[in-house]
Design an enzyme around this catalytic site. Structure first.
Site, mmCIF file in Angstrom:
data_model
loop_
_atom_site.group_PDB
_atom_site.id
_atom_site.type_symbol
_atom_site.label_atom_id
_atom_site.label_comp_id
_atom_site.label_asym_id
_atom_site.label_seq_id
_atom_site.Cartn_x
_atom_site.Cartn_y
_atom_site.Cartn_z
ATOM 1 N N SER A 201 -55.557 72.676 -15.678
ATOM 2 C CA SER A 201 -56.293 73.006 -16.897
ATOM 3 C C SER A 201 -57.347 71.947 -17.159
ATOM 4 O O SER A 201 -57.033 70.779 -17.407
ATOM 5 C CB SER A 201 -55.341 73.089 -18.089
ATOM 6 O OG SER A 201 -56.119 73.165 -19.269
ATOM 7 N N HIS B 240 -58.263 76.433 -14.400
ATOM 8 C CA HIS B 240 -57.890 77.088 -15.655
ATOM 9 C C HIS B 240 -58.804 76.574 -16.769
ATOM 10 O O HIS B 240 -58.904 75.370 -17.004
ATOM 11 C CB HIS B 240 -56.426 76.777 -15.988
ATOM 12 C CG HIS B 240 -55.909 77.504 -17.193
ATOM 13 N ND1 HIS B 240 -55.523 78.820 -17.164
ATOM 14 C CD2 HIS B 240 -55.728 77.091 -18.474
ATOM 15 C CE1 HIS B 240 -55.110 79.191 -18.363
ATOM 16 N NE2 HIS B 240 -55.235 78.163 -19.188
ATOM 17 N N ASP C 260 -59.706 76.809 -20.776
ATOM 18 C CA ASP C 260 -59.187 77.192 -22.093
ATOM 19 C C ASP C 260 -60.314 77.315 -23.094
ATOM 20 O O ASP C 260 -60.980 76.323 -23.415
ATOM 21 C CB ASP C 260 -58.190 76.130 -22.573
ATOM 22 C CG ASP C 260 -56.893 76.185 -21.792
ATOM 23 O OD1 ASP C 260 -56.269 77.259 -21.776
ATOM 24 O OD2 ASP C 260 -56.522 75.168 -21.184
ATOM 25 N N MET D 15 -61.304 78.161 -26.902
ATOM 26 C CA MET D 15 -60.695 78.226 -28.247
ATOM 27 C C MET D 15 -61.777 78.349 -29.308
ATOM 28 O O MET D 15 -62.811 77.677 -29.205
ATOM 29 C CB MET D 15 -59.901 76.943 -28.504
ATOM 30 C CG MET D 15 -58.859 76.651 -27.449
ATOM 31 S SD MET D 15 -58.012 75.108 -27.828
ATOM 32 C CE MET D 15 -56.973 74.958 -26.372
ATOM 33 N N HIS E 115 -58.843 81.527 -20.058
ATOM 34 C CA HIS E 115 -57.806 81.914 -21.020
ATOM 35 C C HIS E 115 -58.460 81.905 -22.394
ATOM 36 O O HIS E 115 -58.770 80.846 -22.932
ATOM 37 C CB HIS E 115 -56.665 80.882 -20.895
ATOM 38 C CG HIS E 115 -55.596 80.988 -21.925
ATOM 39 N ND1 HIS E 115 -54.714 79.955 -22.176
ATOM 40 C CD2 HIS E 115 -55.238 81.997 -22.757
ATOM 41 C CE1 HIS E 115 -53.866 80.320 -23.123
ATOM 42 N NE2 HIS E 115 -54.168 81.549 -23.497
ATOM 43 N N MET F 170 -58.514 82.060 -26.107
ATOM 44 C CA MET F 170 -57.728 81.948 -27.339
ATOM 45 C C MET F 170 -58.697 82.168 -28.488
ATOM 46 O O MET F 170 -59.003 81.255 -29.272
ATOM 47 C CB MET F 170 -57.064 80.561 -27.398
ATOM 48 C CG MET F 170 -55.889 80.458 -26.447
ATOM 49 S SD MET F 170 -55.459 78.758 -26.039
ATOM 50 C CE MET F 170 -56.602 78.496 -24.685
ATOM 51 N N MET G 82 -47.235 81.874 -22.711
ATOM 52 C CA MET G 82 -47.425 80.542 -23.294
ATOM 53 C C MET G 82 -46.067 79.872 -23.478
ATOM 54 O O MET G 82 -45.149 80.446 -24.076
ATOM 55 C CB MET G 82 -48.113 80.642 -24.662
ATOM 56 C CG MET G 82 -49.595 80.954 -24.638
ATOM 57 S SD MET G 82 -50.619 79.849 -23.633
ATOM 58 C CE MET G 82 -50.224 78.226 -24.293
ATOM 59 N N GLY H 25 -53.407 75.881 -28.301
ATOM 60 C CA GLY H 25 -54.358 75.113 -29.105
ATOM 61 C C GLY H 25 -54.587 73.706 -28.591
ATOM 62 O O GLY H 25 -55.652 73.135 -28.804
ATOM 63 N N PHE H 26 -53.597 73.156 -27.912
ATOM 64 C CA PHE H 26 -53.713 71.763 -27.487
ATOM 65 C C PHE H 26 -53.025 71.557 -26.141
ATOM 66 O O PHE H 26 -52.020 72.214 -25.855
ATOM 67 C CB PHE H 26 -53.053 70.834 -28.524
ATOM 68 C CG PHE H 26 -53.608 71.013 -29.900
ATOM 69 C CD1 PHE H 26 -54.740 70.319 -30.309
ATOM 70 C CD2 PHE H 26 -53.028 71.922 -30.781
ATOM 71 C CE1 PHE H 26 -55.270 70.511 -31.578
ATOM 72 C CE2 PHE H 26 -53.551 72.127 -32.052
ATOM 73 C CZ PHE H 26 -54.683 71.419 -32.453
ATOM 74 N N GLY H 27 -53.563 70.618 -25.375
ATOM 75 C CA GLY H 27 -52.883 70.195 -24.163
ATOM 76 C C GLY H 27 -51.837 69.146 -24.522
ATOM 77 O O GLY H 27 -51.796 68.649 -25.650
ATOM 78 N N GLY H 28 -50.965 68.850 -23.589
ATOM 79 C CA GLY H 28 -50.031 67.729 -23.763
ATOM 80 C C GLY H 28 -48.840 67.991 -24.655
ATOM 81 O O GLY H 28 -48.178 67.052 -25.090
ATOM 82 N N ASP I 248 -48.102 78.814 -18.944
ATOM 83 C CA ASP I 248 -49.101 77.861 -19.436
ATOM 84 C C ASP I 248 -48.527 77.043 -20.590
ATOM 85 O O ASP I 248 -48.090 77.601 -21.593
ATOM 86 C CB ASP I 248 -50.330 78.673 -19.907
ATOM 87 C CG ASP I 248 -51.480 77.790 -20.355
ATOM 88 O OD1 ASP I 248 -51.402 76.564 -20.232
ATOM 89 O OD2 ASP I 248 -52.479 78.375 -20.827
ATOM 90 N N GLY I 249 -48.545 75.715 -20.417
ATOM 91 C CA GLY I 249 -48.122 74.819 -21.492
ATOM 92 C C GLY I 249 -46.920 73.979 -21.098
ATOM 93 O O GLY I 249 -45.838 74.519 -20.852
ATOM 94 N N GLY I 250 -47.140 72.687 -20.983
ATOM 95 C CA GLY I 250 -46.022 71.781 -20.700
ATOM 96 C C GLY I 250 -45.399 71.947 -19.328
ATOM 97 O O GLY I 250 -44.267 71.496 -19.105
ATOM 98 N N GLY J 80 -51.955 70.930 -17.140
ATOM 99 C CA GLY J 80 -53.001 70.085 -17.702
ATOM 100 C C GLY J 80 -52.598 68.628 -17.622
ATOM 101 O O GLY J 80 -52.921 67.917 -16.677
#
Ligand code: DX5
Ligand code: ZN
Length: 218
Positions: free
Chosen positions: A8, A33, A35, A37, A66, A68, A137, A142-145, A175-177, A197
């Site tokens: 990401s 990827h 993102d 937003m 992606h 959002m 998801m 909304g946020f990475g990390g 996607d995510g974590g 990411g």
């Protein structure tokens, strides 16, 4: 089964974006990827067409965008024009999702539907036959990390049973974590594509981390 790794770019260094694009080009990653937003669908604004265009000019691998954003139909054709080949929209942001999915395909891209952590996979029953992929998801977008939500693994397993029945070609992307601790379980549950990411870009050697993730098998 060969897995797809999609770093990401939200976690990249935007002051040295070309360095990170080159790293991904030269790595074993499969997709970029991206993102997008809008500050409405999610409580953050990321980047728009000028940045996507700049990435497209240097990227040597497919762009997986992606969205959002609310009412994504407004921008589908422009994403095709700037070189995106995989485009996902959120189930929660589309009133006429079937129409939106057709629009993405008619624009020449692969069509994906993304779902937030609270959205049950059963909501996708009628749309799965039309999807090239579903993006699950594993954090609130909304946020990475952010930290991976562990119930995502069962969710992927449920979704995999659904896709096997009505559209076995439909790819499940998570996607995510995503990291080396949860990726093998997600793959075992049926996920095929993995957005990474922070786990990639905060690694001491991002390219080695991509290779490590890609080699994780069942
Ligand atoms: C979050 C984005 C993700 C994010 C993933 O809303 O959709 O793609 O960049 O980043 P990590 O892997 O750090 O959770
Ligand atoms: Zn994403």
């Amino acid at each position: 089964m060969s897995l797809i790794i999609a770093p990401s770019m939200l976690s990249a260094d935007f002051a040295h974006l070309s360095d990170d694009i080159r790293m991904v080009n030269e790595s074993r990653a499969d997709w970029f990827h991206l993102d997008i937003m809008d500050g409405l669908f999610v409580p953050n604004i990321s980047y728009g067409f000028p940045v996507v265009k700049a990435i497209a000019a240097l990227a040597e691998k497919p762009l997986d965008a992606h969205l959002m954003i609310m009412n994504p139909d407004r921008y589908i054709d422009r994403f095709a024009e700037v070189g995106v080949s995989w485009l996902s929209v959120h189930y929660e942001a589309c009133t006429h999702l079937h129409r939106t999915v057709q629009h993405i395909k008619n624009a020449g891209m692969k069509a994906g539907v993304a779902i937030n952590p609270h959205t049950p996979v059963s909501s996708l029953e009628e749309i799965i036959p039309y999807c090239d992929y579903v993006l699950v998801m594993a954090v609130n977008p909304g946020f990475g990390g952010q930290s991976f939500i562990p119930t995502t693994i069962d969710k992927v397993a449920k979704l995999y049973a659904m896709t096997e029945k009505s559209n076995p070609d439909c790819i499940i992307e998570v996607d995510g974590g995503v990291n080396e601790a949860n990726m093998a379980s997600l793959a075992a549950a049926g996920a095929k594509a993995f957005v990474a990411g922070n786990s990639v870009f905060t690694a001491e050697d991002p390219s080695a981390m991509i290779a490590k993730l890609r080699n994780l098998s069942l």
